[in-house]
Write an enzyme that holds these catalytic residues in place. Structure first.
Site, PDB file in Angstrom:
ATOM      1  N   ASP A  53      54.808  56.775  37.615  1.00 16.28           N
ATOM      2  CA  ASP A  53      53.653  57.479  38.189  1.00 16.28           C
ATOM      3  C   ASP A  53      52.333  56.789  37.821  1.00 16.28           C
ATOM      4  O   ASP A  53      52.103  56.460  36.650  1.00 16.28           O
ATOM      5  CB  ASP A  53      53.656  58.922  37.661  1.00 16.28           C
ATOM      6  N   THR A  89      50.362  62.534  43.995  1.00 20.88           N
ATOM      7  CA  THR A  89      51.727  62.444  43.478  1.00 20.88           C
ATOM      8  C   THR A  89      52.794  63.093  44.370  1.00 20.88           C
ATOM      9  O   THR A  89      53.765  62.435  44.753  1.00 20.88           O
ATOM     10  CB  THR A  89      51.771  63.074  42.070  1.00 20.88           C
ATOM     11  N   HIS A 257      51.074  55.825  43.426  1.00 15.43           N
ATOM     12  CA  HIS A 257      49.672  55.483  43.715  1.00 15.43           C
ATOM     13  C   HIS A 257      49.116  54.701  42.538  1.00 15.43           C
ATOM     14  O   HIS A 257      49.778  54.588  41.501  1.00 15.43           O
ATOM     15  CB  HIS A 257      48.843  56.753  43.927  1.00 15.43           C
ATOM     16  N   HIS A 365      42.793  59.505  41.453  1.00 15.64           N
ATOM     17  CA  HIS A 365      43.391  58.874  42.631  1.00 15.64           C
ATOM     18  C   HIS A 365      43.447  59.918  43.723  1.00 15.64           C
ATOM     19  O   HIS A 365      43.185  61.097  43.464  1.00 15.64           O
ATOM     20  CB  HIS A 365      44.785  58.333  42.293  1.00 15.64           C
TER      21      HIS A 365
HETATM   22 ZN   LIG Z   1      47.891  61.504  38.742  1.00 14.07          ZN
END
Ligand SMILES: [Zn+2]
Length: 430
Positions: A53, A89, A257, A365
């Site tokens: 992640d 996410t 991401h 993000h």
């Molecule tokens: Zn995050």
């Protein structure tokens, strides 16, 4: 109520709470969902999908973690992985799992309003994260399971939910406090099971880089490097254990991401924009879904919001920049608020708390993927992949058909991803 009864009820509640707070392993007996077909088992290759992640595209080049670097050197790497909008996410993990853009698979944010159910989805609510009816499309483990392949997951968005009535053969309820070592050891245990019970598709998730990126931003090189090298050690143990099994395991490493830096002073308080008489506000940080109230014209709301524009812009949903397509999912709402890059919506209370704690910078993000900071990673290694091959930046919608191809599954026609965009990374005879 009698005192004895009360005591019994209290004890029951305490025991239930204790059970809930432990990380309870939930494992289905192998083949309980789909019957294991021995002829399928013997022929099916192995695939391990690992998500790191928030792992930004440039971390490996910048810091040279030894195990990941050698994994890439003898495998495949893309210049970067282009996430889908919004670069969050839940939407992106599930895009990787299904080959569909969020508009189609339905997880359009970490939080969103669902018109069919007339409820607010929030990824932090375990009941919702485990409710398969929120999850559209057909994730890779569901397709594999239908084909008689044993599957396993030590976390991945969607694996806790019964989707089309199916969960991975082995899975865990999400708990990010589980040590990485445990995730690695369990994966190796799965691969060391006897053949009929051994999973051929495993998904794994590590949240470390997202956590450190959010807390310190990406400019704190010591903090980032320390977290990266610890994670790299876990991955090294995993790679070593896999090679000791002598099984032909294909490994794909992705992230959902990247990460950008944000000054605390650039937080736009959403409280100053909300207006409960005119619209409902669903704040996802870098995108805010605006749902005009019944009988309120979209234009009326737009006019109101445009007067408030300061370091952000209001758009009709179909004209919102960032989307790779014209969005049609009703759950976005009619209007979107998009902050300028480097700005971000939160509430005033949270902004004040950060300022009080002396936090000046942190990581975020969710922005348009035209900003390279939002890009993630795609690395692969194993018998199906070319050695030392580099491909241009690829979109994350194409990973799903690639996984279908490797596992010998028919690629569904209605997906957004296209195997042609990514097939060059596979060996010719695959
Ligand atoms: Zn995050």
């Amino acid at each position: 109520m009698k005192q004895g009864t009360l005591l019994l009820i209290s004890m029951f509640i305490i025991v239930m709470m204790l059970l809930n707070s432990c990380n309870i392993k939930i494992i289905n007996s192998p083949g309980s969902i789909t019957k294991t077909d021995v002829s399928v088992v013997e022929k099916t290759p192995y695939l391990l999908l690992i998500s790191l992640d928030g792992f930004r595209w440039d971390y490996v080049e910048k810091y040279n973690p030894p195990n990941l670097s050698s994994f890439i050197k003898s495998g495949v790497k893309s210049a970067s992985l282009i996430p889908s909008f919004p670069t969050k996410t839940f939407p992106n993990h599930y895009t990787i799992a299904t080959g569909l853009y969020p508009d189609k698979h339905g997880l359009i944010g970490n939080i969103f309003y669902d018109y069919n159910k007339e409820t607010l989805f929030n990824k932090r609510n375990p009941k919702m994260a485990e409710d398969g009816s929120f999850y559209g499309g057909s994730p890779i483990w569901v397709e594999a399971n239908k084909a008689g392949i044993v599957t396993a997951s030590y976390f991945f968005v969607g694996t806790e939910a019964k989707i089309q009535g199916i969960r991975p053969t082995y899975y865990y309820k999400f708990d990010n406090n589980v040590e990485n070592e445990q995730r690695v050891n369990q994966t190796l245990d799965w691969l060391n099971l006897e053949e009929t019970n051994r999973p051929h598709l495993i998904t794994l998730y590590f949240g470390d880089m997202d956590k450190v990126g959010h807390t310190y931003g990406t400019r704190d090189e010591d903090k980032l490097k320390t977290a990266l090298f610890e994670l790299d050690k876990n991955l090294g143990d995993l790679f070593k254990g896999i090679s000791e099994t002598n099984l032909p395991v294909n490994i794909i490493i992705v992230s959902d991401h990247g990460m950008g830096d944000q000054s605390t002073h650039n937080i736009i308080p959403i409280d100053s924009i909300e207006n409960d008489d005119l619209f409902m506000t669903i704040e996802n940080g870098t995108i805010v879904n605006i749902h005009p109230k019944k009988a309120i014209e979209i234009d009326t709301v737009l006019q109101y919001l445009r007067l408030k524009e300061h370091n952000f812009k209001a758009y009709r949903t179909e004209n919102t920049p960032g989307f790779e397509y014209i969005p049609t999912n009703k759950n976005w709402g009619a209007i979107q608020l998009i902050p300028d890059f480097g700005y971000h919506f939160w509430n005033q209370r949270r902004k004040d708390a950060l300022i009080e704690d002396g936090v000046t910078t942190f990581g975020v993000h969710g922005y348009d993927s035209k900003y390279k900071e939002m890009h993630g990673i795609f690395y692969a290694n194993g018998p199906a992949f070319k050695d030392g091959y580099e491909i241009h930046s690829i979109k994350n919608i194409h990973i799903y058909p690639l996984m279908c191809e490797i596992l010998g599954l028919k690629i569904p026609e209605s997906i957004d991803g296209d195997i042609k965009e990514i097939k060059s990374i596979l060996k010719e005879n695959n």
